[in-house]
Design an enzyme around this catalytic site. Structure first.
Site, PDB file in Angstrom:
ATOM      1  N   PRO A 129      -6.320  11.351   1.137  1.00  0.00           N
ATOM      2  CA  PRO A 129      -6.596  11.413   2.579  1.00  0.00           C
ATOM      3  C   PRO A 129      -8.097  11.357   2.888  1.00  0.00           C
ATOM      4  O   PRO A 129      -8.480  10.974   3.990  1.00  0.00           O
ATOM      5  CB  PRO A 129      -5.977  12.738   3.028  1.00  0.00           C
ATOM      6  CG  PRO A 129      -5.542  13.447   1.805  1.00  0.00           C
ATOM      7  CD  PRO A 129      -5.545  12.492   0.656  1.00  0.00           C
ATOM      8  N   GLU A 153      -0.002  18.890  -4.269  1.00  0.00           N
ATOM      9  CA  GLU A 153      -1.316  19.163  -3.649  1.00  0.00           C
ATOM     10  C   GLU A 153      -2.336  18.077  -3.981  1.00  0.00           C
ATOM     11  O   GLU A 153      -3.469  18.116  -3.507  1.00  0.00           O
ATOM     12  CB  GLU A 153      -1.856  20.518  -4.104  1.00  0.00           C
ATOM     13  CG  GLU A 153      -1.164  21.727  -3.475  1.00  0.00           C
ATOM     14  CD  GLU A 153      -1.091  21.639  -1.963  1.00  0.00           C
ATOM     15  OE1 GLU A 153      -2.132  21.394  -1.321  1.00  0.00           O
ATOM     16  OE2 GLU A 153       0.010  21.810  -1.418  1.00  0.00           O
ATOM     17  N   ARG A 157      -0.243 -10.281   1.999  1.00  0.00           N
ATOM     18  CA  ARG A 157      -0.291 -11.312   3.054  1.00  0.00           C
ATOM     19  C   ARG A 157      -1.517 -12.202   2.920  1.00  0.00           C
ATOM     20  O   ARG A 157      -1.532 -13.320   3.408  1.00  0.00           O
ATOM     21  CB  ARG A 157      -0.383 -10.668   4.443  1.00  0.00           C
ATOM     22  CG  ARG A 157       0.785  -9.879   4.894  1.00  0.00           C
ATOM     23  CD  ARG A 157       0.452  -9.252   6.249  1.00  0.00           C
ATOM     24  NE  ARG A 157       0.196 -10.252   7.279  1.00  0.00           N
ATOM     25  CZ  ARG A 157       1.124 -10.980   7.854  1.00  0.00           C
ATOM     26  NH1 ARG A 157       2.378 -10.836   7.529  1.00  0.00           N
ATOM     27  NH2 ARG A 157       0.786 -11.877   8.774  1.00  0.00           N
ATOM     28  N   ASP A 214      -3.635 -13.668  13.192  1.00  0.00           N
ATOM     29  CA  ASP A 214      -3.310 -12.237  13.183  1.00  0.00           C
ATOM     30  C   ASP A 214      -4.408 -11.408  13.835  1.00  0.00           C
ATOM     31  O   ASP A 214      -5.569 -11.795  13.832  1.00  0.00           O
ATOM     32  CB  ASP A 214      -3.192 -11.724  11.736  1.00  0.00           C
ATOM     33  CG  ASP A 214      -1.803 -11.938  11.150  1.00  0.00           C
ATOM     34  OD1 ASP A 214      -0.880 -12.200  11.921  1.00  0.00           O
ATOM     35  OD2 ASP A 214      -1.679 -11.829   9.921  1.00  0.00           O
TER      36      ASP A 214
HETATM   37  N1  SAH Z   1      -4.177  18.593  -0.762  1.00  0.00           N
HETATM   38  C1  SAH Z   1      -4.537  17.346  -0.188  1.00  0.00           C
HETATM   39  C2  SAH Z   1      -3.305  16.650   0.381  1.00  0.00           C
HETATM   40  C3  SAH Z   1      -2.324  16.238  -0.653  1.00  0.00           C
HETATM   41  S1  SAH Z   1      -1.103  15.209  -0.014  1.00  0.00           S
HETATM   42  C4  SAH Z   1      -5.610  17.557   0.859  1.00  0.00           C
HETATM   43  O1  SAH Z   1      -6.123  18.639   0.962  1.00  0.00           O
HETATM   44  O2  SAH Z   1      -6.002  16.630   1.567  1.00  0.00           O
HETATM   45  C5  SAH Z   1      -0.397  14.546  -1.470  1.00  0.00           C
HETATM   46  C6  SAH Z   1      -0.793  13.131  -1.826  1.00  0.00           C
HETATM   47  O3  SAH Z   1      -0.430  12.244  -0.781  1.00  0.00           O
HETATM   48  C7  SAH Z   1      -2.262  12.911  -2.024  1.00  0.00           C
HETATM   49  O4  SAH Z   1      -2.645  13.234  -3.329  1.00  0.00           O
HETATM   50  C8  SAH Z   1      -2.409  11.418  -1.754  1.00  0.00           C
HETATM   51  O5  SAH Z   1      -2.103  10.664  -2.907  1.00  0.00           O
HETATM   52  C9  SAH Z   1      -1.320  11.172  -0.734  1.00  0.00           C
HETATM   53  N2  SAH Z   1      -1.855  11.070   0.642  1.00  0.00           N
HETATM   54  C10 SAH Z   1      -1.754  11.999   1.607  1.00  0.00           C
HETATM   55  N3  SAH Z   1      -2.324  11.604   2.749  1.00  0.00           N
HETATM   56  C11 SAH Z   1      -2.791  10.355   2.522  1.00  0.00           C
HETATM   57  C12 SAH Z   1      -3.493   9.396   3.323  1.00  0.00           C
HETATM   58  N4  SAH Z   1      -3.822   9.650   4.586  1.00  0.00           N
HETATM   59  N5  SAH Z   1      -3.826   8.222   2.754  1.00  0.00           N
HETATM   60  C13 SAH Z   1      -3.509   7.962   1.468  1.00  0.00           C
HETATM   61  N6  SAH Z   1      -2.852   8.830   0.667  1.00  0.00           N
HETATM   62  C14 SAH Z   1      -2.496  10.009   1.178  1.00  0.00           C
END
Ligand code: SAH
Length: 252
Positions: free
Chosen positions: A88, A115, A152, A167
């Site tokens: 994220p 996590e 794509r 697009d």
């Molecule tokens: N503990 C993390 C959240 C883990 S969510 C934090 O504090 O931000 C679990 C998994 O989901 C992550 O390891 C990632 O691979 C995926 N993930 C979650 N949100 C994402 C996003 N916005 N973009 C890409 N991958 C994401």
């Protein structure tokens, strides 16, 4: 374009691989998607991929060992993928990023779960990638978004080259509105200009709509877009409240 996806849920990708443009791209040999089950790279009886977090705190983390071993198995087969991890807090995915990735020949995507992933995995990662400011329960939906958008752009995947060119974001602007038959649907009519057969006028109208929509919804995109002199005169006309019909009349 060859994708390798490291995941604890390979079944997540079955529908994606077997549907639409991606499925056709695979059949045509333009792309391939290999899902790699991290559990195949564990060495205990329970095929453990996760463990508790050092320092305490809720939840579990993906262990580094299965991820390293899965990656090494790819290298041993002679591949050298560009390595992404879904996070994220990663670089925000957008059309420009998708275009950059489409230039690579091989991409590996590590899908986090729980996590997240042990920090030491970062040593094999080229880039952290996020699909937006929200938290998913795993990287799999993000990997699908990334592979879809990148596929794509791989030459030969989308049948009609023009459809990529028009697009949204392809030239920095949002796309224009489209209509299909019937021309009168419950009293809602297709704009006359689109039935005029006058392609110069149709293109002008579409450009007008692109600029109008971008100005309304994503004005910051206009600043970065490569606008022509004509685009700028359209933009000025829209800003001054002029109608398209009036604008066209003045051109004559
Ligand atoms: N503990 C993390 C959240 C883990 S969510 C934090 O504090 O931000 C679990 C998994 O989901 C992550 O390891 C990632 O691979 C995926 N993930 C979650 N949100 C994402 C996003 N916005 N973009 C890409 N991958 C994401």
């Amino acid at each position: 374009m060859r994708f390798f996806v490291l995941t604890i849920f390979p079944q997540f990708f079955e529908g994606f691989k077997n549907t639409g443009i991606v499925s056709r791209g695979i059949k045509k040999g333009k792309i391939s998607i290999e899902t790699i089950n991290l559990r195949d790279f564990t060495d205990d009886k329970h095929r453990t991929v996760d463990d508790v977090v050092y320092g305490g705190g809720p939840g579990m983390l993906l262990k580094p060992e299965p991820i390293y071993r899965a990656y090494e198995s790819i290298l041993e087969r002679g591949h050298k993928p560009y390595v992404l991890i879904t996070e994220p807090w990663g670089r925000k995915f957008d059309q420009k990023f998708a275009r950059e990735l489409s230039e690579k020949q091989e991409i590996m995507i590590i899908c986090g779960r729980y996590e997240g992933v042990d920090e030491r995995v970062k040593d094999i990662v080229d880039e952290e990638i996020s699909i937006g400011d929200f938290v998913l329960s795993g990287g799999e939906p993000a990997a699908i978004v990334i592979m879809d958008a990148v596929s794509r752009l791989v030459p030969g995947v989308v049948g009609d080259k023009d459809s990529i060119r028009v697009d949204s974001f392809s030239d920095g602007l949002l796309g224009y509105p489209n209509y299909t038959r019937p021309s009168d649907f419950r009293g809602k009519k297709v704009p006359d200009v689109l039935k005029s057969g006058n392609h110069r006028l149709i293109n002008l109208w579409r450009r007008w709509k692109q600029i109008e929509k971008t100005l309304e919804r994503r004005p910051e995109l206009l600043e970065k877009a490569n606008l022509t002199k004509e685009d700028i005169s359209i933009l000025d006309a829209i800003k001054s409240g002029e109608s398209f019909e009036n604008f066209v009349k003045k051109l004559k």
